[in-house]
Enzyme design. Structure first.
Site, mmCIF file in Angstrom:
data_model
loop_
_atom_site.group_PDB
_atom_site.id
_atom_site.type_symbol
_atom_site.label_atom_id
_atom_site.label_comp_id
_atom_site.label_asym_id
_atom_site.label_seq_id
_atom_site.Cartn_x
_atom_site.Cartn_y
_atom_site.Cartn_z
ATOM 1 N N THR A 70 61.033 -2.551 -15.326
ATOM 2 C CA THR A 70 61.602 -1.035 -14.771
ATOM 3 C C THR A 70 63.154 -1.071 -14.466
ATOM 4 O O THR A 70 63.724 -0.175 -14.668
ATOM 5 C CB THR A 70 60.680 -0.863 -13.888
ATOM 6 O OG1 THR A 70 59.268 -0.933 -13.937
ATOM 7 C CG2 THR A 70 60.826 0.584 -13.176
ATOM 8 N N ASN A 149 53.043 0.291 -25.038
ATOM 9 C CA ASN A 149 52.008 -0.801 -24.251
ATOM 10 C C ASN A 149 50.602 -0.137 -24.280
ATOM 11 O O ASN A 149 49.605 -0.775 -24.146
ATOM 12 C CB ASN A 149 52.575 -0.375 -22.638
ATOM 13 C CG ASN A 149 52.941 0.888 -22.259
ATOM 14 O OD1 ASN A 149 53.852 1.345 -22.913
ATOM 15 N ND2 ASN A 149 52.256 1.206 -21.202
ATOM 16 N N GLN A 177 57.144 -5.067 -24.255
ATOM 17 C CA GLN A 177 55.477 -5.415 -24.916
ATOM 18 C C GLN A 177 55.800 -6.403 -26.046
ATOM 19 O O GLN A 177 54.863 -6.991 -26.604
ATOM 20 C CB GLN A 177 54.706 -4.161 -25.196
ATOM 21 C CG GLN A 177 54.180 -3.579 -24.097
ATOM 22 C CD GLN A 177 53.318 -4.161 -23.344
ATOM 23 O OE1 GLN A 177 52.775 -5.167 -23.617
ATOM 24 N NE2 GLN A 177 53.006 -3.765 -21.983
ATOM 25 N N SER A 197 60.473 -8.633 -19.782
ATOM 26 C CA SER A 197 59.766 -8.795 -18.428
ATOM 27 C C SER A 197 58.884 -10.124 -18.440
ATOM 28 O O SER A 197 57.975 -10.122 -19.417
ATOM 29 C CB SER A 197 58.858 -7.764 -17.956
ATOM 30 O OG SER A 197 58.304 -7.807 -16.479
ATOM 31 N N ALA A 198 59.142 -11.082 -17.529
ATOM 32 C CA ALA A 198 58.429 -12.465 -17.849
ATOM 33 C C ALA A 198 57.035 -12.466 -17.414
ATOM 34 O O ALA A 198 56.194 -13.181 -18.210
ATOM 35 C CB ALA A 198 59.131 -13.439 -16.661
ATOM 36 N N HIS A 199 56.223 -11.383 -16.788
ATOM 37 C CA HIS A 199 54.926 -11.328 -16.613
ATOM 38 C C HIS A 199 54.264 -11.039 -17.831
ATOM 39 O O HIS A 199 52.908 -10.968 -17.852
ATOM 40 C CB HIS A 199 54.508 -10.519 -15.277
ATOM 41 C CG HIS A 199 54.687 -9.300 -15.355
ATOM 42 N ND1 HIS A 199 53.406 -8.364 -15.713
ATOM 43 C CD2 HIS A 199 55.521 -8.341 -15.145
ATOM 44 C CE1 HIS A 199 53.845 -6.952 -15.493
ATOM 45 N NE2 HIS A 199 55.096 -7.104 -15.334
ATOM 46 N N THR A 234 71.056 -11.497 -4.004
ATOM 47 C CA THR A 234 70.674 -12.780 -4.654
ATOM 48 C C THR A 234 69.592 -13.425 -5.424
ATOM 49 O O THR A 234 68.547 -12.428 -5.506
ATOM 50 C CB THR A 234 70.378 -13.405 -2.903
ATOM 51 O OG1 THR A 234 71.349 -12.992 -2.125
ATOM 52 C CG2 THR A 234 70.117 -15.000 -3.169
ATOM 53 N N CYS A 321 45.987 7.614 -12.790
ATOM 54 C CA CYS A 321 45.481 7.770 -11.961
ATOM 55 C C CYS A 321 46.183 8.450 -10.597
ATOM 56 O O CYS A 321 47.281 7.649 -10.441
ATOM 57 C CB CYS A 321 44.408 6.988 -11.033
ATOM 58 S SG CYS A 321 43.137 6.425 -12.286
HETATM 59 N N1 PMP Z 1 57.897 -1.165 -20.316
HETATM 60 C C1 PMP Z 1 56.783 -1.170 -20.902
HETATM 61 C C2 PMP Z 1 56.732 -0.989 -22.460
HETATM 62 C C3 PMP Z 1 55.788 -1.928 -19.966
HETATM 63 O O1 PMP Z 1 54.701 -2.012 -20.697
HETATM 64 C C4 PMP Z 1 56.017 -2.201 -18.794
HETATM 65 C C5 PMP Z 1 54.869 -2.655 -17.990
HETATM 66 N N2 PMP Z 1 53.488 -2.299 -18.151
HETATM 67 C C6 PMP Z 1 57.240 -1.921 -18.049
HETATM 68 C C7 PMP Z 1 58.228 -1.384 -19.008
HETATM 69 C C8 PMP Z 1 57.505 -2.107 -16.737
HETATM 70 O O2 PMP Z 1 57.566 -3.544 -16.719
HETATM 71 P P1 PMP Z 1 57.913 -4.345 -15.306
HETATM 72 O O3 PMP Z 1 56.382 -4.528 -14.663
HETATM 73 O O4 PMP Z 1 58.363 -5.607 -15.605
HETATM 74 O O5 PMP Z 1 58.466 -3.412 -14.163
#
Ligand code: PMP
Length: 381
Positions: A70, A149, A177, A197-199, A234, A321
């Site tokens: 984001t 996504n 994604q 994004s790492a997660h 930081t 939601c």
């Molecule tokens: N862009 C896309 C296409 C996503 O799927 C997501 C997470 N669902 C995000 C941005 C946001 O990622 P983050 O949780 O790392 O802010």
């Protein structure tokens, strides 16, 4: 739990945690500090940056660490627009971007920029005719996702990159994604900036990066001296080390994605056989390996999710939601899907940690769960 929600987030890999723990406990100094502990932290940061650059095919100086996609998305758009010639007042966003990104598009519109959305076709892929028409010399920036996504549909970025370059417009790609699921190289992707994004690939939450092409003018909206003056704050060193470790673990993505595609195909075939009213969106276009976006007849997604939850199956609906109730997915709306159908949308997303056994358990559990509901639906019709 049977976890079928890898597009939302992924479990952290044990090796990632292992790489992060010593940083959390021992390397907690500020990498900007002059003392020895600060220098040690700086060295760890530099190593992680080199690993990320190697894994993603970019230069070390092109990596800007952030708190996730984001932030990377917002930073890319604001930073590239802030440095764009003032005569270019048009900005193009994909119409099925992440909801957080479309809010930014709305904010830019309120600030006086002419923001337009590039439509998608009913199969969820980019409308290439519209894209080519919209990318003209008044455009400052095109911001587009690599893979959706919800549907998993892949966007054809190469022609868009060529049109943007010919028009002198910048291109930002939200590859959140795609990276970690399919092969990616920044040097050959044609974009000026790329978010990740790492997660989404078994790394920690709250760690991401923006890859910014060398030499591209950029007026960062987050002022400060870190990240070569492009992002203040930081550094989240443990998160950054986790991001690097997660990228290093990716290995052979071609073999991995073939395995996940096979699992998804087994799931989809089994569901369609047992529940013939199953409808899958974006089924016949190139899409992410593990993503399956579907509805069972006209069964409400809320009802199905709740029943699946009782069996320990975790998936996701395509609805957002809010306090006012449930809103249908903007992605399906952009594809021309009716509101009634969209409220039935369920997303199953498999990932690297998914197994054949999990898929078989879902295929055993869902038909007996859904048959009575579907029969009730028929009787009510
Ligand atoms: N862009 C896309 C296409 C996503 O799927 C997501 C997470 N669902 C995000 C941005 C946001 O990622 P983050 O949780 O790392 O802010």
């Amino acid at each position: 739990m049977l976890y079928l929600d890898h597009n939302a987030t992924t479990p952290m890999a044990p090796a990632v945690l292992e790489a992060m723990l010593p940083v959390l406990t021992n390397v907690w100094a500020n990498p900007s500090s002059q003392h020895q502990a600060g220098q040690d932290a700086r060295r760890v940061l530099a190593q992680a940056r080199a690993t990320v650059a190697r894994a993603l095919g970019c230069r070390i100086a092109e990596v800007i660490f952030t708190s996730g996609a984001t932030e990377s998305n917002h930073m890319a758009v604001r930073g590239l627009l802030g440095a764009a010639p003032t005569a270019r007042r048009r900005v193009l966003f994909g119409s099925v971007e992440h909801a957080s990104h479309l809010r930014l598009a709305d904010a830019l519109g309120r600030e006086g920029l002419n923001v337009q959305r590039i439509p998608v076709l009913c199969d969820g892929t980019l409308d290439m005719v519209a894209a080519q028409t919209l990318i003209t010399e008044e455009v400052a920036l095109v911001s587009l996702m690599a893979a959706n996504n919800e549907t998993g549909a892949l966007m054809s970025l190469a022609p868009v990159a060529a049109w943007a370059q010919a028009a002198g417009a910048r291109l930002h790609v939200d590859a959140t994604q795609l990276i970690g699921k399919l092969a990616f190289s920044f040097s050959s992707c044609g974009a000026d900036a790329v978010s990740l994004s790492a997660h989404k690939f078994h790394g920690p939450r709250g760690a991401g990066a923006l890859l910014l092409r060398h030499g591209v003018p950029f007026a960062s909206p987050i002022c400060g001296s870190q990240e070569r003056g492009r992002r203040g704050g930081t550094e989240n060193l443990a998160g950054i080390v986790g991001l690097a470790a997660a990228l290093e673990l990716l290995g052979d993505l071609d073999a991995d994605s073939a395995r996940v595609v096979a699992l998804r195909d087994t799931l989809e075939r089994g569901l369609c056989q047992a529940l013939p009213s199953t409808h899958i969106w974006s089924a016949n276009v190139p899409r992410l390996p593990g993503t399956s976006y579907l509805r069972f007849g006209m069964l409400s997604a809320d009802v199905v999710l709740q029943r699946m939850g009782l069996l320990g199956i975790a998936a996701s609906s395509g609805a957002a939601c809010s306090s006012g109730g449930t809103a249908p997915s903007h992605v399906l709306s952009a594809m021309g899907v009716s509101e009634d159908e969209a409220l039935c949308a369920l997303r199953f997303s498999l990932g690297r940690s998914s197994t054949q056994e999990e898929v078989m358990r879902v295929l055993q559990a869902l038909p007996p769960l859904l048959h009575p509901l579907l029969r009730g639906e028929l009787l009510a019709a």
